[in-house]
Design an enzyme around this catalytic site. Structure first.
Site, short mmCIF file in Angstrom:
data_model
loop_
_atom_site.label_atom_id
_atom_site.label_comp_id
_atom_site.label_asym_id
_atom_site.label_seq_id
_atom_site.Cartn_x
_atom_site.Cartn_y
_atom_site.Cartn_z
N GLU A 82 29.46 22.49 53.88
CA GLU A 82 29.47 23.56 52.94
C GLU A 82 29.73 24.90 52.79
OE1 GLU A 82 26.00 24.56 49.08
OE2 GLU A 82 25.37 23.35 50.95
N GLU A 114 24.01 22.56 41.15
CA GLU A 114 23.14 23.02 42.29
C GLU A 114 22.71 24.35 41.77
OE1 GLU A 114 22.54 22.60 46.92
OE2 GLU A 114 24.07 24.25 46.39
#
Length: 257
Positions: A139, A237
């Site tokens: 990520e 998220e």
């Protein structure tokens, strides 16, 4: 068109964690979790929810010998939990993070030797994924607001590492919230990165709340993804700006191409 997932760490926070997972699943979304060591895995598995991704290590880093070994060891442990939850993707970062999202060992300067070490560590991680038939996703993070001192943080960095390893078991978790803060030019970034993407995560800027609360025009992002042929997972998220269920609906609406 897309598989939509929601991070259970960030919404319905008034509920016990297992109840959050049930609520998200009941609303028709897949579920993402962070540090699995903090949760009752048997209880999560019993919810019947479809888990999209989870953190794929407990501690360690990509660049030091001891840190890389610890990352590999805890990635192996994480694979076992992922199998229990039937979770296909395990998330990685440029280094270990503490409870506030800050690097355990800040690395303000990244050398060429560190790049080579990170590539070697990620090759080992990809081999773990191949043997276990799971996908590890690296990520990108932003260092300006949320994660100062994290090495290999920008999307350009994670893309360079993942493409250098060249394994179907190491992909990008391309987080557009972080990319907007750190780099911008999101649609062009998506076009470059999509061949290596395992999952896309979203939140708006500023504030890290659901789409429609900030400066990113997510319906345009959704159209660009559809036109480019992406049919994978998009994960929310983000914090809810108000009512949690309404935040999830706004997310769903933004990606209803």
């Amino acid at each position: 068109m897309f598989e939509l997932a929601v991070c259970a760490e960030m919404v319905f926070r008034q509920l016990p964690f297992v109840e959050r997972v049930k609520k998200i699943a009941a609303l028709g979304f897949q579920v993402e979790i962070w540090d699995w060591t903090k949760h009752d895995i048997d209880a999560l598995a019993a919810t019947g929810a479809k888990f999209s991704s989870m953190t794929g290590y407990i501690e360690g880093d990509l660049i030091t010998e001891a840190g890389a070994q610890r990352l590999i060891e805890t990635a192996e442990q994480s694979i076992g939990i992922a199998k229990q939850l039937n979770c296909p993707r395990l998330n990685l970062h440029g280094t270990g993070l503490n409870d506030r999202g800050l690097p355990v060992a800040p690395t303000p300067i990244v050398t060429g030797a560190m790049w080579l070490a990170a590539q070697h560590t990620l090759q080992r991680v990809a081999e773990l994924g191949r043997r276990a038939d799971v996908v590890f996703c690296l990520e990108n993070l932003n260092t300006e607001v949320d994660h100062p001192g994290v090495p290999f943080a920008k999307a350009a960095d994670t893309l360079a590492l993942v493409s250098a390893v060249g394994s179907a078991h190491l992909r990008l978790n391309l987080d557009l919230y972080h990319a907007q803060i750190g780099e911008g030019n999101l649609i062009e970034l998506l076009r470059r990165a999509l061949p290596f993407v395992g999952e896309i995560q979203v939140a708006d800027v500023p504030g890290r709340c659901e789409p429609g609360t900030g400066e990113i025009h997510y319906p345009a992002i959704a159209r660009a993804l559809a036109q480019a042929g992406y049919r994978g997972t998009v994960g929310l998220e983000a914090w809810a700006s108000g009512d949690d269920a309404r935040a999830l609906q706004r997310f769903s609406d933004a990606f209803a191409v």
